[in-house]
Scaffold this motif. Sequence first.
Motif, PDB file in Angstrom:
ATOM      1  N   SER A  16      15.759   5.891 -17.289  1.00 56.01           N
ATOM      2  CA  SER A  16      14.418   6.420 -17.036  1.00 56.01           C
ATOM      3  C   SER A  16      14.473   7.922 -16.826  1.00 56.01           C
ATOM      4  N   THR A  17      13.332   8.572 -16.972  1.00 56.78           N
ATOM      5  CA  THR A  17      13.236  10.013 -16.767  1.00 56.78           C
ATOM      6  C   THR A  17      13.123  10.302 -15.277  1.00 56.78           C
ATOM      7  N   PRO A  18      13.933  11.213 -14.742  1.00 55.01           N
ATOM      8  CA  PRO A  18      13.846  11.521 -13.311  1.00 55.01           C
ATOM      9  C   PRO A  18      12.510  12.182 -12.977  1.00 55.01           C
ATOM     10  N   VAL A  19      11.953  11.815 -11.853  1.00 58.17           N
ATOM     11  CA  VAL A  19      10.694  12.383 -11.392  1.00 58.17           C
ATOM     12  C   VAL A  19      10.949  13.043 -10.044  1.00 58.17           C
ATOM     13  N   ALA A  20      10.639  14.327  -9.951  1.00 58.88           N
ATOM     14  CA  ALA A  20      10.815  15.044  -8.687  1.00 58.88           C
ATOM     15  C   ALA A  20       9.632  14.743  -7.778  1.00 58.88           C
ATOM     16  N   VAL A  21       9.914  14.552  -6.498  1.00 57.73           N
ATOM     17  CA  VAL A  21       8.891  14.273  -5.498  1.00 57.73           C
ATOM     18  C   VAL A  21       9.027  15.314  -4.385  1.00 57.73           C
ATOM     19  N   LEU A  22       7.919  15.971  -4.054  1.00 59.16           N
ATOM     20  CA  LEU A  22       7.929  16.978  -2.993  1.00 59.16           C
ATOM     21  C   LEU A  22       7.705  16.313  -1.646  1.00 59.16           C
ATOM     22  N   ASP A  23       8.221  16.944  -0.581  1.00 62.21           N
ATOM     23  CA  ASP A  23       7.887  16.475   0.764  1.00 62.21           C
ATOM     24  C   ASP A  23       6.928  17.482   1.399  1.00 62.21           C
ATOM     25  N   GLY A  24       6.752  17.447   2.687  1.00 61.11           N
ATOM     26  CA  GLY A  24       5.743  18.246   3.376  1.00 61.11           C
ATOM     27  C   GLY A  24       6.003  19.745   3.425  1.00 61.11           C
ATOM     28  N   ARG A  25       7.230  20.178   3.172  1.00 59.85           N
ATOM     29  CA  ARG A  25       7.582  21.607   3.229  1.00 59.85           C
ATOM     30  C   ARG A  25       8.363  21.998   1.988  1.00 59.85           C
ATOM     31  N   VAL A  26       8.134  23.217   1.515  1.00 59.56           N
ATOM     32  CA  VAL A  26       8.938  23.807   0.452  1.00 59.56           C
ATOM     33  C   VAL A  26       9.875  24.794   1.135  1.00 59.56           C
ATOM     34  N   ARG A  27      11.175  24.660   0.895  1.00 58.58           N
ATOM     35  CA  ARG A  27      12.175  25.530   1.507  1.00 58.58           C
ATOM     36  C   ARG A  27      12.758  26.457   0.443  1.00 58.58           C
ATOM     37  N   ILE A  28      12.796  27.756   0.754  1.00 61.28           N
ATOM     38  CA  ILE A  28      13.233  28.767  -0.193  1.00 61.28           C
ATOM     39  C   ILE A  28      14.298  29.640   0.466  1.00 61.28           C
ATOM     40  N   SER A  29      15.399  29.839  -0.245  1.00 59.15           N
ATOM     41  CA  SER A  29      16.471  30.680   0.275  1.00 59.15           C
ATOM     42  C   SER A  29      17.094  31.475  -0.863  1.00 59.15           C
ATOM     43  N   GLU A  30      17.578  32.662  -0.567  1.00 61.82           N
ATOM     44  CA  GLU A  30      18.326  33.446  -1.545  1.00 61.82           C
ATOM     45  C   GLU A  30      19.825  33.179  -1.413  1.00 61.82           C
ATOM     46  N   ARG A  31      20.212  32.328  -0.471  1.00 62.46           N
ATOM     47  CA  ARG A  31      21.637  32.119  -0.184  1.00 62.46           C
ATOM     48  C   ARG A  31      22.146  30.733  -0.563  1.00 62.46           C
ATOM     49  N   GLY A  32      21.262  29.801  -0.934  1.00 60.35           N
ATOM     50  CA  GLY A  32      21.704  28.475  -1.345  1.00 60.35           C
ATOM     51  C   GLY A  32      20.821  27.378  -0.775  1.00 60.35           C
ATOM     52  N   TYR A  33      21.124  26.157  -1.151  1.00 60.78           N
ATOM     53  CA  TYR A  33      20.372  24.990  -0.681  1.00 60.78           C
ATOM     54  C   TYR A  33      20.796  24.603   0.731  1.00 60.78           C
ATOM     55  N   ASP A  34      19.900  23.878   1.401  1.00 66.64           N
ATOM     56  CA  ASP A  34      20.184  23.295   2.720  1.00 66.64           C
ATOM     57  C   ASP A  34      20.600  24.324   3.763  1.00 66.64           C
ATOM     58  N   ARG A  35      19.968  25.491   3.715  1.00 65.03           N
ATOM     59  CA  ARG A  35      20.273  26.564   4.659  1.00 65.03           C
ATOM     60  C   ARG A  35      19.336  26.485   5.856  1.00 65.03           C
ATOM     61  N   ASN A  36      19.868  26.724   7.046  1.00 62.56           N
ATOM     62  CA  ASN A  36      19.044  26.748   8.258  1.00 62.56           C
ATOM     63  C   ASN A  36      18.193  28.015   8.336  1.00 62.56           C
ATOM     64  N   ASP A  37      18.608  29.061   7.628  1.00 59.58           N
ATOM     65  CA  ASP A  37      17.881  30.332   7.670  1.00 59.58           C
ATOM     66  C   ASP A  37      16.897  30.497   6.512  1.00 59.58           C
ATOM     67  N   MET A  78      14.451  40.983 -10.432  1.00 59.48           N
ATOM     68  CA  MET A  78      14.021  39.771  -9.785  1.00 59.48           C
ATOM     69  C   MET A  78      15.189  39.160  -9.011  1.00 59.48           C
ATOM     70  N   ALA A  79      14.851  38.585  -7.893  1.00 58.24           N
ATOM     71  CA  ALA A  79      15.843  37.912  -7.063  1.00 58.24           C
ATOM     72  C   ALA A  79      15.983  36.456  -7.490  1.00 58.24           C
ATOM     73  N   LYS A  80      17.093  35.840  -7.131  1.00 58.67           N
ATOM     74  CA  LYS A  80      17.328  34.428  -7.401  1.00 58.67           C
ATOM     75  C   LYS A  80      17.050  33.653  -6.122  1.00 58.67           C
ATOM     76  N   PHE A  81      16.199  32.628  -6.225  1.00 54.37           N
ATOM     77  CA  PHE A  81      15.825  31.811  -5.072  1.00 54.37           C
ATOM     78  C   PHE A  81      16.227  30.362  -5.320  1.00 54.37           C
ATOM     79  N   TYR A  82      16.714  29.725  -4.271  1.00 57.86           N
ATOM     80  CA  TYR A  82      17.011  28.301  -4.284  1.00 57.86           C
ATOM     81  C   TYR A  82      15.828  27.613  -3.623  1.00 57.86           C
ATOM     82  N   VAL A  83      15.099  26.823  -4.403  1.00 60.30           N
ATOM     83  CA  VAL A  83      13.878  26.181  -3.919  1.00 60.30           C
ATOM     84  C   VAL A  83      14.125  24.685  -3.840  1.00 60.30           C
ATOM     85  N   GLN A  84      13.750  24.081  -2.713  1.00 59.53           N
ATOM     86  CA  GLN A  84      13.906  22.643  -2.567  1.00 59.53           C
ATOM     87  C   GLN A  84      12.779  22.046  -1.749  1.00 59.53           C
ATOM     88  N   SER A  85      12.442  20.828  -2.109  1.00 57.80           N
ATOM     89  CA  SER A  85      11.448  20.046  -1.381  1.00 57.80           C
ATOM     90  C   SER A  85      11.585  18.606  -1.852  1.00 57.80           C
TER      91      SER A  85
END
Length: 124
Positions: A73-94, A1-8
């Motif tokens: 308080s307990t942190p609550v994650a909030v998604l925005d309109g797009r899910v961004r996935i990269s195998e190279r790290g967060y905040d990547r243009n690619d 399995m590959a490692k993915f950095y997922v953010q939204s």
Amino acid sequence: MAKFYVQSGTFRSVVAADSARKAALWAVHQVMQQVLPTDEGDDSLSASATNENSPTITNRPPSGEASGQRPGSTPVAVLDGRVRISERGYDRNDCAEMPTMEVVAEWNQMVLTLDRLQQMMRHG
């Protein structure tokens, strides 16, 4: 399995999965567990984390004032309109991007299918 950095939105996680789509689905599942009750005694998706073929996740949401979190308080994650996935790290243009609603709709179909299967097994 590959490692993915997922953010939204405020959500960030590192997920081991077979594909970017599966990583996005697992991330949406983690976020949805914040708002949807799960039956801990049930063999539902929440129990899938014990399966050796399930993706693994490390959730690291922003903390403090940047997340809008109140002290104690307990942190609550909030998604925005797009899910961004990269195998190279967060905040990547690619990075790969998927519409959040598309991923949520696919996740919802999977949850409904699993629920129907569980009902069939109980009554069958």
